[in-house]
Design a protein around this motif. Sequence first.
Motif, PDB file in Angstrom:
ATOM      1  N   GLU A   1     -40.316  -6.139  39.436  1.00 32.24           N
ATOM      2  CA  GLU A   1     -39.002  -6.065  38.757  1.00 32.24           C
ATOM      3  C   GLU A   1     -38.324  -4.701  38.895  1.00 32.24           C
ATOM      4  O   GLU A   1     -37.134  -4.538  38.596  1.00 32.24           O
ATOM      5  N   SER A   2     -39.066  -3.706  39.388  1.00 38.33           N
ATOM      6  CA  SER A   2     -38.469  -2.365  39.527  1.00 38.33           C
ATOM      7  C   SER A   2     -37.593  -2.234  40.766  1.00 38.33           C
ATOM      8  O   SER A   2     -36.817  -1.309  40.896  1.00 38.33           O
ATOM      9  N   VAL A   3     -37.786  -3.149  41.712  1.00 35.08           N
ATOM     10  CA  VAL A   3     -37.060  -3.028  42.987  1.00 35.08           C
ATOM     11  C   VAL A   3     -36.156  -4.246  43.150  1.00 35.08           C
ATOM     12  O   VAL A   3     -36.632  -5.380  43.172  1.00 35.08           O
ATOM     13  N   LYS A   4     -34.867  -3.970  43.218  1.00 33.23           N
ATOM     14  CA  LYS A   4     -33.929  -5.098  43.321  1.00 33.23           C
ATOM     15  C   LYS A   4     -33.124  -4.966  44.611  1.00 33.23           C
ATOM     16  O   LYS A   4     -33.096  -3.913  45.241  1.00 33.23           O
ATOM     17  N   ASN A   5     -32.458  -6.035  44.979  1.00 39.57           N
ATOM     18  CA  ASN A   5     -31.586  -6.066  46.164  1.00 39.57           C
ATOM     19  C   ASN A   5     -32.339  -5.751  47.450  1.00 39.57           C
ATOM     20  O   ASN A   5     -31.764  -5.156  48.363  1.00 39.57           O
ATOM     21  N   LEU A   6     -33.615  -6.104  47.476  1.00 39.18           N
ATOM     22  CA  LEU A   6     -34.348  -5.890  48.726  1.00 39.18           C
ATOM     23  C   LEU A   6     -33.975  -7.023  49.676  1.00 39.18           C
ATOM     24  O   LEU A   6     -34.210  -8.185  49.364  1.00 39.18           O
ATOM     25  N   PRO A   7     -33.342  -6.733  50.797  1.00 41.25           N
ATOM     26  CA  PRO A   7     -32.931  -7.823  51.677  1.00 41.25           C
ATOM     27  C   PRO A   7     -34.140  -8.593  52.198  1.00 41.25           C
ATOM     28  O   PRO A   7     -35.262  -8.079  52.199  1.00 41.25           O
ATOM     29  N   ASP A   8     -33.885  -9.808  52.651  1.00 42.63           N
ATOM     30  CA  ASP A   8     -34.959 -10.632  53.165  1.00 42.63           C
ATOM     31  C   ASP A   8     -35.324 -10.129  54.558  1.00 42.63           C
ATOM     32  O   ASP A   8     -34.566 -10.290  55.501  1.00 42.63           O
ATOM     33  N   GLY A   9     -36.432  -9.476  54.683  1.00 42.83           N
ATOM     34  CA  GLY A   9     -36.812  -8.940  55.991  1.00 42.83           C
ATOM     35  C   GLY A   9     -38.097  -8.158  55.868  1.00 42.83           C
ATOM     36  O   GLY A   9     -38.786  -8.205  54.845  1.00 42.83           O
ATOM     37  N   THR A  10     -38.446  -7.462  56.930  1.00 40.83           N
ATOM     38  CA  THR A  10     -39.735  -6.772  56.955  1.00 40.83           C
ATOM     39  C   THR A  10     -39.616  -5.252  56.918  1.00 40.83           C
ATOM     40  O   THR A  10     -40.605  -4.549  56.772  1.00 40.83           O
TER      41      THR A  10
END
Length: 461
Positions: A313-322
Motif C-alpha cells: 500500500e506504500s507504493v501507488k501508480n506503479l505501471p504494469d511492467g517490469t
Amino acid sequence: MAKRKQIAIIGGGITGLTAAYYLQKNNVEADVTLFESSAQLGGKISTVERDGFTIERGPDSFLERKKTAKTLVQDLGLEYRLIRSATGKAFILSQDELHPMPAGAMMGVPTDMKPFIKSTLFTASGKLNALKDFVKSRTEVDGDISVGHFFRRRLGDQVVDRLIHPLISGIYAGNIDDLSLKATFPHFLQTEQKYGSLIRGLQKTTPSQQTSGKKQGMFLTLDGGLQTLLNGLAESLQCEVRTSTPIERVVKQNGRYVIDVAGESESVEADYVIATTPHEVTAQMFTDVSFMDDFQQTKNTSVANVAIAFDEESVKNLPDGTGFVVSRKEGYRITACTWTHKKWPHTTPEGSVLLRAYVGKPGDEEVLELSDDEIADLVIEDLKKIMTIEGEPRFHIVTRWYNAMPQYTVGHLDRVKKLESQLDSELPGVFLIGNTYRGVGLPDCMDQAIRTVKTIETLES
Ligand code: FAD
C-alpha cells in the motif's frame, strides 16, 4: 608412470567454479585445487534472504539464449529449480515520464516501424534521423570503432542517448562512446555490412517470435536465487577448495608454476594455472612478466544497487511492467530500476513490493561515497518523479561494486588476443579468463571456463 598433473584455479567466482566443475565432469586426470581469497565462494554472485525476500546483490539472472548457463544448471540436476522472468512492459524514463519500450526494438534498434513511429520517447526529428539508416552508406571500419560511433552514425544521437545507451549501460555500465563494437556487439556491424542498413538487416534476421509480441521471458534464475546455482556447484565439487586463501604470486620455475599464498610461507606447485581474478589483481601475481602491464588499459567502472522493500500500500501508480532504464543526458542519479516483485514474483512475499535500482555512471561515481541512507533517499527521490511512494520502506540493502565492471574499450579484442599469444609463448599452461577478457555475462564467463577445460584436455591427450 607419469605423475598426475596439478591444476590450480585462482578465484572462486562463477568462472573458477565452472572450470573446476567441468574438469571434474570431463574426468580430466589431474588434482585440482581452487583458491578463493574471501571466506565465501561466488565472487560477484551474492544472494541475501531477508524477511521472506530473496535479494540479489550482484547478478540476478542469465540469458537463456546463451546456452551454457542453462546447460550447467541441467548438468547439476537443478533444471527443476529454474524460474523464467515474467514478461511485461519495460519502460524508459525520460523527461519525468515513463515511455514504453517500442515493441520489436533490439538493444534499442527499431525493427518494427509502427511502434517506433508511434513511440512517445522520440521527437519527430529523432525518428527521422533514425530512419536515415535505410539510405546511409555502410560504416567504414578499419579495425575497431566505438559502439557509440556506430549507432550515432546510423540512428542519430537521440535514439542513442534516450534508448540504446541506457540499455547497453545495463550490461557494461560504461560510456558507449568508448566501448568497443567488435568486443561487444559485432553482430550489429556484420548485419549492417551485409544488408547495407542495420534496421533492414535486423528485420530480415530476427525470428518473427521476437517481434510478434508473444514473447516469453528471456532471463532465467533459480528459486533461492543464483545462490542455488552456487550451492549446486560447491556441493558437487570433489576437488580441494580453499577459501580465505588469497594468492599473492605465481612464478614460472622449471616448466611448472610456484604459487604463493599471501601471508603464508607455504607454496603450491602446479602444471596449469587458471587465473579468474580481476585483471588488476592478476597483474600483481605475475610480476615476472611485463605484458600484463599493457592490459592495464582495461579500466573498471563502479556502480551500486539498492534493493528497497515496501508494503504494497506504500507504493501507488506503479505501471504494469517490469521496470525501466533511464535516458542519458538527463538529471537523474538512478540509471535503472527493476520492479523485482513483478519481474521475479518468487522473490517477494505477498503484499509487498521490491524495487531494485542502480546508481553510478561515468561522471557520477562519487555517488558510491554517500551513506546507505543517503543513496536510498536519492533513489526514492528519483522514483517519486514517476510513482507515488507514501510510506517508509521496510528496509533497504545497498551494495557497492567498486571497480567491478571491466570496460571493453576500443581495441579490447586485439589486446586480449595479444595477451593470449604472449601467455602461450612465455607462460604456457597459464590461462587468464573471466569477465575482464571475453564477455561479462555469466554464460560468457562459463564459456571461457569450458574452453579452457577443453584446451587442457587436448594438451593432455
Ligand atoms: P568474479 O565473480 O569477480 O570472481 C573472481 C573471484 O576471485 C572472486 O571470488 C574474488 O574474491 C577472487 N579473488 C580475488 N583476488 C584473489 C586472490 N588474490 N586470490 C584468490 N582469489 C581471489 N551477468 C549476468 O549474466 N547477468 C546479470 O544479471 C548480471 N548482473 C550484474 C550485476 C552486477 C552488480 C555486477 C557487478 C555484475 C553483473 N553481471 C551480470 C556480470 C557477472 O556477474 C560477472 O561478470 C561474473 O559474475 C564474473 O565472474 P568471474 O568469476 O569472472 O569474476
